[in-house]
Design an enzyme around this catalytic site. Structure first.
Site: not given
Ligand code: NDP
Length: 253
Positions: A57, A83, A134, A147, A149-150, A179
């Site tokens: 993305v 996401n 977040s 993170y 700031a983002s 989570i």
């Molecule tokens: P994970 O690291 O478990 O999963 C992240 C997913 O995003 C992976 O499938 C990864 O796949 C994909 N991803 C990462 N970078 C890219 C990219 N440049 N393009 C496309 N896909 C991408 O994270 P979570 O499920 O824990 O988190 C999901 C969202 O929730 C995030 O935005 C995170 O910041 C937010 N969040 C999570 C919290 C938590 O406690 N878990 C708390 C607050 C917010 P791949 O590496 O193959 O690209």
């Protein structure tokens, strides 16, 4: 604008695992057509009824191709869930240019790229954007300068899209707390004593547990549907009550 979630044609970024996977599966169960993406190849256990595009993305050209693919597969996108996100556990002083490019590239530019690519369709046909922010965008998690700031950027962009692109487009964010996914485990692993950090964090959750990916997917399902029709430009905190507490606890002393 407010289709029943069964009728959505949805793009969910980062759906391979964690929160994104739970969102993909919930939207499929609700009858939506779903396309997702990640930097990796399609996961082996990917649901047969969902579409997959390998795409980063952070790259505008790959995002353009991703949205073109979605349009070819199911027509104009009516629901976008931003996401995909990455986390780097460093202070600002320790962060380097590579960290900036990764965190800002995915968490900020990635969300911008996706919104910019679907908005022309949504401004014509109506649409709904849900960003995963977040609590770190509201209160600072230690050693997560970029993170934190983002995610504040994500919250700000959410409000701007709601203001600039209504009434045909609604835009809201979900701000999860802890989570339990790979990302949360990496956060706890930073502690000298991860188990003590987990026990302490748990005690700070009034609901008595950490969040699960399905908790976020449930909120997405509600925001995607007509029952949330009057909500736009909001960042909903979903943290089991953790940040509702005052950090000062004089009763303990
Ligand atoms: P994970 O690291 O478990 O999963 C992240 C997913 O995003 C992976 O499938 C990864 O796949 C994909 N991803 C990462 N970078 C890219 C990219 N440049 N393009 C496309 N896909 C991408 O994270 P979570 O499920 O824990 O988190 C999901 C969202 O929730 C995030 O935005 C995170 O910041 C937010 N969040 C999570 C919290 C938590 O406690 N878990 C708390 C607050 C917010 P791949 O590496 O193959 O690209």
């Amino acid at each position: 604008m407010d289709k029943p979630s069964t009728a959505h044609r949805a793009i969910v970024t980062g759906g391979a695992r964690g929160i994104g996977r739970a969102i993909v599966e919930r939207l499929l169960a609700d009858g939506a057509q779903v396309l997702s993406c990640g930097r990796s190849k399609m996961p082996e256990d990917w649901p047969a009824s969902a579409h997959w595009v390998q795409a980063d993305v952070a790259d505008p050209a790959q995002v353009k191709a991703l949205v073109a693919k979605a349009t070819a597969v199911f027509g104009a996108t009516t629901l976008l869930v931003n996401n995909a996100g990455v986390q780097v556990e460093k202070t600002v002083a320790d962060s380097n240019d590579t960290d900036w490019d990764l965190v800002v590239g995915v968490n900020c530019r990635g969300v911008f790229n996706m919104c910019r690519a679907v908005l022309p369709q949504m401004q014509q046909h109506g649409g709904n954007i849900i960003n995963i922010g977040s609590i770190s965008g509201v209160v600072a998690d230690p050693s997560m300068g970029l993170y934190n700031a983002s995610k504040a950027f994500v919250h700000g962009l959410t409000r701007s899209i709601a203001v600039d692109h209504g009434p045909l487009v609604r835009c809201n964010a979900i701000s999860p707390g802890w989570i339990m996914t790979a990302m949360a485990e990496e956060g706890f692993a930073l502690a000298e004593n991860p188990q003590a950090a987990i026990d302490d964090a748990l005690a700070r959750h009034p609901v008595g547990r950490f969040g699960q990916p399905d908790d976020v997917a449930n909120a997405v399902a509600w925001l995607a549907g007509a029952q949330s029709a009057y909500l736009s430009g909001q960042c909903i905190t979903l943290d089991g009550g953790m940040t509702a507490a005052s950090p000062l606890q004089p009763g303990l002393f």
